[in-house]
Motif scaffolding. Structure first.
Motif, PDB file in Angstrom:
ATOM      1  N   ALA A 202       0.846  -1.190   0.000  1.00 24.86           N
ATOM      2  CA  ALA A 202       0.000   0.000   0.000  1.00 24.86           C
ATOM      3  C   ALA A 202       0.884   1.243   0.000  1.00 24.86           C
ATOM      4  O   ALA A 202       2.047   1.207   0.423  1.00 24.86           O
ATOM      5  CB  ALA A 202      -0.928   0.002   1.211  1.00 24.86           C
ATOM      6  N   ARG A 203       0.323   2.371  -0.517  1.00 21.88           N
ATOM      7  CA  ARG A 203       1.039   3.659  -0.515  1.00 21.88           C
ATOM      8  C   ARG A 203       0.245   4.676   0.282  1.00 21.88           C
ATOM      9  O   ARG A 203      -0.988   4.707   0.201  1.00 21.88           O
ATOM     10  CB  ARG A 203       1.244   4.146  -1.949  1.00 21.88           C
ATOM     11  CG  ARG A 203       1.995   5.486  -2.050  1.00 21.88           C
ATOM     12  CD  ARG A 203       2.218   5.889  -3.498  1.00 21.88           C
ATOM     13  NE  ARG A 203       0.968   6.126  -4.202  1.00 21.88           N
ATOM     14  CZ  ARG A 203       0.294   7.271  -4.159  1.00 21.88           C
ATOM     15  NH1 ARG A 203       0.753   8.289  -3.419  1.00 21.88           N
ATOM     16  NH2 ARG A 203      -0.820   7.410  -4.841  1.00 21.88           N
ATOM     17  N   ARG A 204       0.966   5.478   1.042  1.00 25.92           N
ATOM     18  CA  ARG A 204       0.317   6.513   1.862  1.00 25.92           C
ATOM     19  C   ARG A 204      -0.101   7.680   0.972  1.00 25.92           C
ATOM     20  O   ARG A 204       0.693   8.198   0.176  1.00 25.92           O
ATOM     21  CB  ARG A 204       1.271   6.998   2.946  1.00 25.92           C
ATOM     22  CG  ARG A 204       0.677   7.965   3.945  1.00 25.92           C
ATOM     23  CD  ARG A 204      -0.390   7.270   4.780  1.00 25.92           C
ATOM     24  NE  ARG A 204      -0.968   8.117   5.786  1.00 25.92           N
ATOM     25  CZ  ARG A 204      -0.655   8.081   7.079  1.00 25.92           C
ATOM     26  NH1 ARG A 204       0.250   7.221   7.509  1.00 25.92           N
ATOM     27  NH2 ARG A 204      -1.227   8.875   7.923  1.00 25.92           N
ATOM     28  N   THR A 205      -1.366   8.094   1.108  1.00 26.59           N
ATOM     29  CA  THR A 205      -1.886   9.259   0.384  1.00 26.59           C
ATOM     30  C   THR A 205      -2.432  10.244   1.408  1.00 26.59           C
ATOM     31  O   THR A 205      -2.571   9.914   2.599  1.00 26.59           O
ATOM     32  CB  THR A 205      -3.005   8.832  -0.585  1.00 26.59           C
ATOM     33  OG1 THR A 205      -4.141   8.433   0.178  1.00 26.59           O
ATOM     34  CG2 THR A 205      -2.551   7.670  -1.485  1.00 26.59           C
TER      35      THR A 205
ATOM     36  N   TRP B 293      -4.065   5.120   3.605  1.00 25.00           N
ATOM     37  CA  TRP B 293      -3.337   4.108   2.851  1.00 25.00           C
ATOM     38  C   TRP B 293      -4.181   3.605   1.680  1.00 25.00           C
ATOM     39  O   TRP B 293      -5.348   3.264   1.833  1.00 25.00           O
ATOM     40  CB  TRP B 293      -2.971   2.919   3.738  1.00 25.00           C
ATOM     41  CG  TRP B 293      -1.898   3.255   4.744  1.00 25.00           C
ATOM     42  CD1 TRP B 293      -2.071   3.529   6.056  1.00 25.00           C
ATOM     43  CD2 TRP B 293      -0.499   3.337   4.485  1.00 25.00           C
ATOM     44  NE1 TRP B 293      -0.867   3.787   6.659  1.00 25.00           N
ATOM     45  CE2 TRP B 293       0.121   3.674   5.716  1.00 25.00           C
ATOM     46  CE3 TRP B 293       0.297   3.173   3.363  1.00 25.00           C
ATOM     47  CZ2 TRP B 293       1.496   3.849   5.834  1.00 25.00           C
ATOM     48  CZ3 TRP B 293       1.669   3.339   3.460  1.00 25.00           C
ATOM     49  CH2 TRP B 293       2.251   3.671   4.698  1.00 25.00           C
ATOM     50  N   ARG B 294      -3.513   3.551   0.495  1.00 21.75           N
ATOM     51  CA  ARG B 294      -4.181   3.085  -0.713  1.00 21.75           C
ATOM     52  C   ARG B 294      -3.515   1.796  -1.176  1.00 21.75           C
ATOM     53  O   ARG B 294      -2.296   1.750  -1.378  1.00 21.75           O
ATOM     54  CB  ARG B 294      -4.093   4.143  -1.810  1.00 21.75           C
ATOM     55  CG  ARG B 294      -4.675   3.690  -3.141  1.00 21.75           C
ATOM     56  CD  ARG B 294      -4.371   4.696  -4.228  1.00 21.75           C
ATOM     57  NE  ARG B 294      -4.801   4.211  -5.533  1.00 21.75           N
ATOM     58  CZ  ARG B 294      -4.496   4.813  -6.689  1.00 21.75           C
ATOM     59  NH1 ARG B 294      -3.751   5.926  -6.675  1.00 21.75           N
ATOM     60  NH2 ARG B 294      -4.914   4.306  -7.829  1.00 21.75           N
ATOM     61  N   ALA B 295      -4.326   0.710  -1.318  1.00 20.19           N
ATOM     62  CA  ALA B 295      -3.768  -0.575  -1.736  1.00 20.19           C
ATOM     63  C   ALA B 295      -3.274  -0.497  -3.170  1.00 20.19           C
ATOM     64  O   ALA B 295      -3.972   0.005  -4.062  1.00 20.19           O
ATOM     65  CB  ALA B 295      -4.810  -1.666  -1.591  1.00 20.19           C
ATOM     66  N   LEU B 296      -2.076  -1.021  -3.397  1.00 25.35           N
ATOM     67  CA  LEU B 296      -1.506  -1.067  -4.737  1.00 25.35           C
ATOM     68  C   LEU B 296      -1.586  -2.463  -5.356  1.00 25.35           C
ATOM     69  O   LEU B 296      -1.603  -2.598  -6.579  1.00 25.35           O
ATOM     70  CB  LEU B 296      -0.039  -0.624  -4.704  1.00 25.35           C
ATOM     71  CG  LEU B 296       0.224   0.807  -4.224  1.00 25.35           C
ATOM     72  CD1 LEU B 296       1.714   1.111  -4.244  1.00 25.35           C
ATOM     73  CD2 LEU B 296      -0.533   1.804  -5.093  1.00 25.35           C
ATOM     74  N   GLY B 297      -1.605  -3.512  -4.520  1.00 23.68           N
ATOM     75  CA  GLY B 297      -1.683  -4.863  -5.062  1.00 23.68           C
ATOM     76  C   GLY B 297      -1.069  -5.864  -4.100  1.00 23.68           C
ATOM     77  O   GLY B 297      -0.716  -5.543  -2.966  1.00 23.68           O
ATOM     78  N   SER B 298      -0.979  -7.095  -4.553  1.00 24.48           N
ATOM     79  CA  SER B 298      -0.412  -8.159  -3.725  1.00 24.48           C
ATOM     80  C   SER B 298       0.527  -9.005  -4.575  1.00 24.48           C
ATOM     81  O   SER B 298       0.465  -8.999  -5.810  1.00 24.48           O
ATOM     82  CB  SER B 298      -1.522  -9.036  -3.129  1.00 24.48           C
ATOM     83  OG  SER B 298      -2.240  -9.692  -4.167  1.00 24.48           O
TER      84      SER B 298
END
Length: 438
Positions: A379-382, A386-391
């Motif tokens: 995840a990336r902090r916005t 936190w916004r999930a980017l993938g797995s």
């Protein structure tokens, strides 16, 4: 009786494997013998049973005697939910009609005997009642007197109906032996030249341990003995041959296994299961495959529908299977559930040595895998959280199309299947190179 049959034949009581259908038996004669079976739990049976009714029906099939069991019910008692309506017979392919109910008393029948005769027009009535009356305090003499009344009610509705009085099988209960001893007097008192009355010796050589699953209700071997004695009684009034001896040995206990699932955690594995019908407990078998253990059975039966093994070694592969019991009867033979495999684990620690190789609009993240991790989420902090980017299942992730800001913050969390572990965070300065990430 109006439809009496005195046929010779060979009896089959084992009731194992596929049998002919009831419809096929009825079709062999335009006028089958109509038999009404009146009783309590011993006659009704409970979930997972064949019932002695089934064994008796198989006897007539083997002997070539066309019969039609009649009555207002066709169900079993569900011994797990303690209510009627179960249709979970061990083998449902027989004529299941009857007039029996769990707990029924001779003094308090569900339907008066005369009305049963009027509604179902039997040629023979088999009565197996009395033990519940005795358990609730009635004297043997009183129950015998009530049995006389039941036969009189039958003959008041149809004088030509024959009656078979089956002994109560639980001779170890107070008053049962004395009641059984009085049945011959009952039969003599109400026997009529038109409608005969005889006694079936269902209590003879019937044992609490060998023939019941709970010291009261018949197991498969008890069913065979009861059916044989009733067949002998029916033969006395001209319906079919008596039972051939010796009686067959049949396996007791449930004949199918449960369906098992497993959930593993930190040092434990929890099993959950459904079925089989009527099973009251399970014997648990297990082995540590990693330690090359043999199968071993745990010492005590388990009730309910879940069981947890504790103090297991994380990372070891364990296998379990269940063996069903009904009451005190474990199954004869190899009757087991499916085998379930599970591995206990410690929730994963956070990924270590989290590194980044940034470009202007992307970065490649790498890390060292913690024990028991099976996948990772990134995840990336916005500004809004936190916004999930993938797995990924690998210790590497490429984050692309990143915003044109001086720095990015990432979080990598380890998982063991659906169990979340710890997370590691990293702040990454935007790179100067405009190249792609790999």
């Amino acid at each position: 009786m109006r439809a009496a049959l005195g046929l010779a034949g060979v009896m089959l009581l084992a009731g194992l494997g596929p049998g002919p259908s009831a419809r096929a038996v009825d079709a062999t004669s335009p006028d089958p013998v109509r038999i009404l079976l009146v009783g309590d739990s011993v006659t009704q049976g409970s979930s997972g049973d064949w019932t002695w009714r089934y064994r008796l029906w198989r006897h007539f099939v083997a002997a070539g005697v066309p019969v039609d069991f009649v009555g207002p019910r066709s169900d079993l008692w569900d011994n797990l939910t303690d209510q009627p309506g179960s249709m979970a017979y061990a083998d449902p392919r027989f004529d299941k009609d009857h007039a029996a109910r769990w707990g029924m008393q001779a003094f308090v029948p569900d339907v008066p005997a005369g009305r049963l005769v009027e509604d179902h027009r039997p040629d023979v009535v088999v009565v197996m009642l009395g033990v519940n009356d005795l358990l609730y305090g009635a004297s043997p003499e009183a129950v015998a007197g009530r049995t006389v009344e039941l036969v009189d009610e039958v003959h008041a509705a149809d004088l030509e109906v024959d009656v078979v009085l089956a002994e109560a099988t639980q001779t170890w209960f107070p008053g049962v032996t004395e009641f059984n001893d009085l049945l011959d007097d009952v039969a003599s008192e109400v026997d009529d030249a038109t409608g005969q009355v005889v006694v079936a010796r269902t209590a003879a050589r019937y044992a609490s341990d060998a023939d019941t699953w709970d010291t009261s209700h018949p197991n498969a071997q008890g069913e065979v003995k009861i059916a044989a004695a009733v067949a002998d009684g029916l033969s006395e009034v001209g319906v079919g041959p008596p039972a051939s001896r010796p009686l067959p040995a049949v396996p007791v206990g449930p004949r199918s296994g449960a369906e098992v699932t497993a959930v593993a955690g930190d040092g434990f594995i929890t099993l959950a299961w459904t079925g089989p019908p009527g099973a009251t407990a399970q014997l648990v078998w297990g082995r540590d495959v990693t330690a090359d253990e043999r199968w071993h059975r745990f010492p005590f039966p388990v009730t309910g529908v879940t069981w947890t093994a504790h103090y297991l070694t994380n990372g070891h592969r364990y296998r379990y299977r269940l063996q069903p019991m009904k009451g005190d009867d474990a199954p004869d033979g190899a009757v087991f559930s499916n085998i379930i495999t599970a591995v206990p684990f410690r929730p994963p620690a956070a990924p270590s040595r989290l590194r980044a190789e940034p470009r202007q609009r992307c970065t490649t993240l790498t890390w060292r895998e913690p024990a028991f991790a099976t996948r990772y989420t990134v995840a990336r902090r916005t500004p809004s959280g936190w916004r999930a980017l993938g797995s990924t299942q690998r210790p590497r992730f490429i984050a692309e199309r990143l915003p044109n800001v001086p720095a990015w913050q990432f979080r990598v969390r380890a998982w063991h299947r659906d169990v979340a572990g710890q997370a590691e965070r990293i702040r990454v300065l935007r790179g100067r190179s405009a190249g792609s990430c790999e």
